[in-house]
Design a protein around this motif. Structure first.
Motif, PDB file in Angstrom:
ATOM      1  N   CYS A 458       0.839  -1.205   0.000  1.00 23.24           N
ATOM      2  CA  CYS A 458       0.000   0.000   0.000  1.00 23.24           C
ATOM      3  C   CYS A 458       0.871   1.251   0.000  1.00 23.24           C
ATOM      4  CB  CYS A 458      -0.865   0.054   1.265  1.00 23.24           C
ATOM      5  SG  CYS A 458      -1.819  -1.431   1.561  1.00 23.24           S
ATOM      6  N   CYS A 473      -0.005  -3.074   8.897  1.00 23.57           N
ATOM      7  CA  CYS A 473      -0.629  -2.139   7.969  1.00 23.57           C
ATOM      8  C   CYS A 473      -2.122  -2.121   8.269  1.00 23.57           C
ATOM      9  CB  CYS A 473      -0.393  -2.548   6.524  1.00 23.57           C
ATOM     10  SG  CYS A 473      -1.298  -1.489   5.387  1.00 23.57           S
ATOM     11  N   CYS A 476      -4.206  -3.039   4.676  1.00 17.89           N
ATOM     12  CA  CYS A 476      -4.317  -4.354   4.030  1.00 17.89           C
ATOM     13  C   CYS A 476      -4.139  -5.476   5.035  1.00 17.89           C
ATOM     14  CB  CYS A 476      -3.302  -4.492   2.909  1.00 17.89           C
ATOM     15  SG  CYS A 476      -1.611  -4.642   3.482  1.00 17.89           S
TER      16      CYS A 476
HETATM   17 ZN    ZN Z   1      -0.827  -2.469   3.445  1.00 15.88          ZN
END
Ligand code: ZN
Ligand code: ADP
Ligand code: ZN
Length: 740
Positions: A458, A473, A476
């Motif tokens: 990302c 993260c 995601c």
């Molecule tokens: Zn991510």
């Protein structure tokens, strides 16, 4: 071809229905729109939904595949829900199979029978039976099997035994029971309520309504027999829920059912307990935390009319109700009412459409109504009802802006805020700090070379979570161990930058070592029961310093909290989304509303680098209505919603060029059609790469809603005709609430 053609909606991304012949040897008269049908689809067999019976098909009728089985004898959804789904399908331009699937519990989508489990038949011994047994009546002495069974029933713990459980007792238990029954020694009893729905009789006396509540209830009760949208605006604690309860009572008294929609996070045990205590009759709860079986059961009990009140989150707007009388949407501004993927409907908006078709009232309640709803109230489309005060006359917390420019911040907290916290804590009161970012710090950084803990998939940094010893993260879900040395230069001088709730907790443990701290966020409450433990500790005063994310904003009440600190209001002021400031104001007030009580009004302190920001000032000095009025003026000047209507075409691909190329082509298709429309983009999404895919979008905007929908009608057909590029995923979001 003689028989009718079945037009079936099948869960698939394709924007079309599929034609089938009826199963061989089917009674055609049993085929009604709204029943489920099992059909062959490719090499699979799937459960589809009969939308209509046609008489022709563009296909070769002889080649029409027959359906395999008809699963229902009557429509599984009531006519009003079917009509609502058709409407929604047209409005949101979403594939029909997906739309209908959204309205059904998983097990029904998989083909389970739509029937409540039959309650087991129970047998119990009668008084005559007891007498016959103790006196060893002659007729009984000649029938040892009957004697045995009667003995067994007499000793049965709850006095009544399921027929199945008697089978092992004697050889032919059914015949023996019949014989005992004929003599009047045993009787049948059926459990009349399904245990999970059983409600204790309402035991809590209802309070006497205050003047504003009385007026609100009266206004709505006077119109129970027709459609109307009521916007019930009142701060937290002003008695909105009490108004809902009275309205539901009135509807129940008419023999009708009530549907209450609540935000995901607002469906707390406290709210349910209050509904259960106060309302007569069984209540069904529908939310995503249920098992498939529980969900089916609740859904069917709504459909059968056994449940008189249905409380649920977003998708409960499709709950089947044979006798609906009112729909209530609590916290109507809440974002969780908008589905953010797949079939992107807005449950509040659909609740209004549904109520309109049913000719019943819908009540939208909030302390901080959405600007869309306020706009509709101003235009006279909704009737505004206000509950201006907290029940009991307590003042709402006052709001102060705290200028933190040039202040030495200690882990994000300014000395004046720390000072105030100290004072409140010294008085044995509670303090709540709001920081809408979980984890320890939002980024890990190399002081030597500038490396940042970037997510591999990302355009986002990975958040440092010290407890879990991982970088996560939040977009995601990817995670990896925390780097000890810089992956780029090998330096050990890695630093955590920025604030998270975990870090705030660590800092406050040092600052206030003797005060118990409760951190409420998704990490600290993941384990079952951990939230309950924290809440108990807070309520009995063992923990007096509360830190949390937006999880704090709903449902719970903390009467001992007298100081609320908003650690960072600035991200909401200049966010990329034009709704950022509205969201921030709503969150601040929702959090503030959790605090204090009549005799101990609270104070809210907002730390900001922009103490002169006009909207923030209005919010602090004059409250939400003034804020909202100014924010609406800004929207009007900029021709943004609710003064314009939007749709967002999103595309994503592993290859950044492809998504943009698709949107360019879509724009080219749109240009000749787009009278009265503004086309903006295509542009990369604010976070272009997410979970390894590149995202971009094209924004369509019109001042008149009808122009937008006339356009979408034609454009979406053309888009779907484009040769399918399997490398691209695209979707249309009508009335998008988030622009990424
Ligand atoms: Zn991510
Ligand atoms: P809201 O939903 O607006 O936050 P509630 O309906 O939950 O407000 O009311 C806040 C508290 O005041 C609740 O404990 C409720 O039982 C109580 N309450 C509400 N209305 C009255 C009333 N008219 N008289 C006394 N107590 C009330
Ligand atoms: Zn480095």
């Amino acid at each position: 071809m003689s028989g009718p053609v079945l037009r079936i909606a099948i869960p698939s991304p394709l924007y079309r229905t599929f034609d089938y012949a009826p199963p061989p040897d089917t009674d055609i008269s049993a085929l009604q729109p709204g029943i489920r049908v099992r059909v062959p689809f490719g090499r699979r067999s799937v459960v589809g939904f009969l939308l209509e019976l046609g008489h022709d098909t563009p296909l070769d009728p002889a080649a029409l595949r027959p359906a395999q089985a008809v699963l229902d004898t009557e429509p599984i959804l009531p006519a009003d829900v079917l009509a609502l789904l058709r409407w929604a399908q047209g409005y949101y331009h979403h594939p029909p199979g997906d739309v209908f699937a959204a309205a059904l519990p998983t097990l029904l989508r998989q083909g389970e029978p739509a029937a409540l489990p039959q309650p087991p038949l129970l047998w119990r011994i009668t008084t005559a039976g007891h007498a016959a047994r103790t006196q060893a009546a002659p007729a009984l002495r000649r029938a040892p099997a009957q004697f045995l069974l009667l003995d067994h029933l007499a000793a049965y713990p709850d006095g009544a035994a399921a027929e199945d459980s008697l089978r092992p007792v004697v050889r032919d238990s059914a015949a023996t029971l019949r014989a005992l029954h004929a003599k009047g020694w045993v009787e049948r009893t059926a459990p009349t309520v399904i245990p999970s729905l059983a409600a204790p009789p309402s035991s809590i006396p209802a309070p006497v309504l205050n003047e504003a509540q009385t007026a609100a209830v009266a206004a709505i009760v006077a119109q129970l027999d027709r459609f109307g949208v009521f916007l019930l605006e009142g701060v937290t604690g002003s008695g909105k829920t009490e108004v809902y309860l009275r309205l539901i009572e009135a509807v129940l008294a008419q023999g009708r059912q009530a549907l209450a929609l609540v935000p995901e996070i607002g469906l707390t045990p406290q709210l349910l307990a209050r509904f259960r205590e106060r309302l007569p009759g069984p209540l069904a709860v529908l939310h995503s935390g249920l098992s498939d079986r529980e969900r089916l059961h609740a859904w069917l009990s709504a459909r059968s009319g056994v449940a008189r009140v249905v409380v649920g989150t977003r998708s409960a707007v499709f709950a089947p109700l044979p006798t609906p009388g009112i729909i209530i949407v609590d916290e109507e501004h809440d974002l969780s009412f908008k589905q953010q993927d797949g079939f992107r409907y807005h449950a509040r908006d659909l609740a209004i459409i549904r109520a309109q078709r049913l000719g019943i009232p819908v009540v939208l309640g909030s302390a901080t109504p959405a600007l869309e709803s306020l706009h509709n109230a101003r235009r006279g489309r909704y009737r505004a009802l206000r509950l201006p005060e907290r029940v009991g006359g307590g003042r709402t917390p006052s709001i102060e802006l705290l200028d933190v420019r040039r202040q030495p911040l200690i882990e994000g907290l300014s000395p004046p805020l720390l000072e105030r916290m100290r004072a409140h804590l010294a008085r044995e009161e509670q303090v709540l700090l709001f920081l809408n970012r979980r984890g320890f710090a939002p980024v890990l950084f190399c002081h030597e070379c500038g490396w940042l803990s970037q997510c591999r998939h990302c355009d986002a940094r990975m958040t440092l979570h010290l407890r879990q010893r991982r970088l996560l993260c939040h977009h995601c879900g990817d995670s990896r161990p925390i780097d000890i040395t810089c992956p780029t230069c090998g330096s050990v001088d890695l630093r955590a930058i920025g604030q998270g709730t975990e870090r705030l907790e660590t800092a406050l443990q040092q600052e206030f070592p003797t005060v118990g701290i409760a951190r409420l966020d998704r990490d600290s409450t993941r384990r079952r029961g951990s939230l309950e433990t924290l809440l108990t500790d807070i309520h009995n005063g063992q923990r007096r310093l509360l830190i949390g994310t937006q999880m704090l904003a709903k449902g719970h009440h903390f009467p001992e909290v007298t100081l609320v600190g908003i650690v960072d209001a600035d991200q909401g002021l200049y966010g990329i989304d034009f709704r950022s400031s509205e969201r921030m104001a709503q969150l601040i007030l929702q959090v503030a509303g959790r605090a204090g009580r009549a005799d101990k009004p609270g104070v809210v302190i907002i730390q900001t680098h922009h103490p002169d920001h006009p909207l923030l000032r209005l919010l602090a000095t004059q409250g939400y209505p003034a804020f909202a009025a100014a924010a609406l003026d800004e929207r009007q000047a900029a021709a943004l919603p609710p003064f314009a209507h939007q749709a967002l075409l999103r595309a994503e691909s592993a290859d950044p060029e492809r998504a943009m190329a698709f949107l360019q082509a879509a724009r080219a298709l749109a240009e000749p059609l787009a009278a009265g429309l503004e086309l903006l983009g295509p542009a990369p999404a604010p976070m272009e790469r997410r979970a390894g895919r590149y995202r971009a979008h094209l924004l369509l905007q019109a001042v008149r809603r009808q122009d937008l929908h006339d356009f979408l009608e034609i454009w979406t057909v053309q888009l779907r005709k484009k040769p399918l590029d399997r490398h691209i995923r695209w979707s249309l979001d009508v009335d998008p609430m988030e622009l990424y």
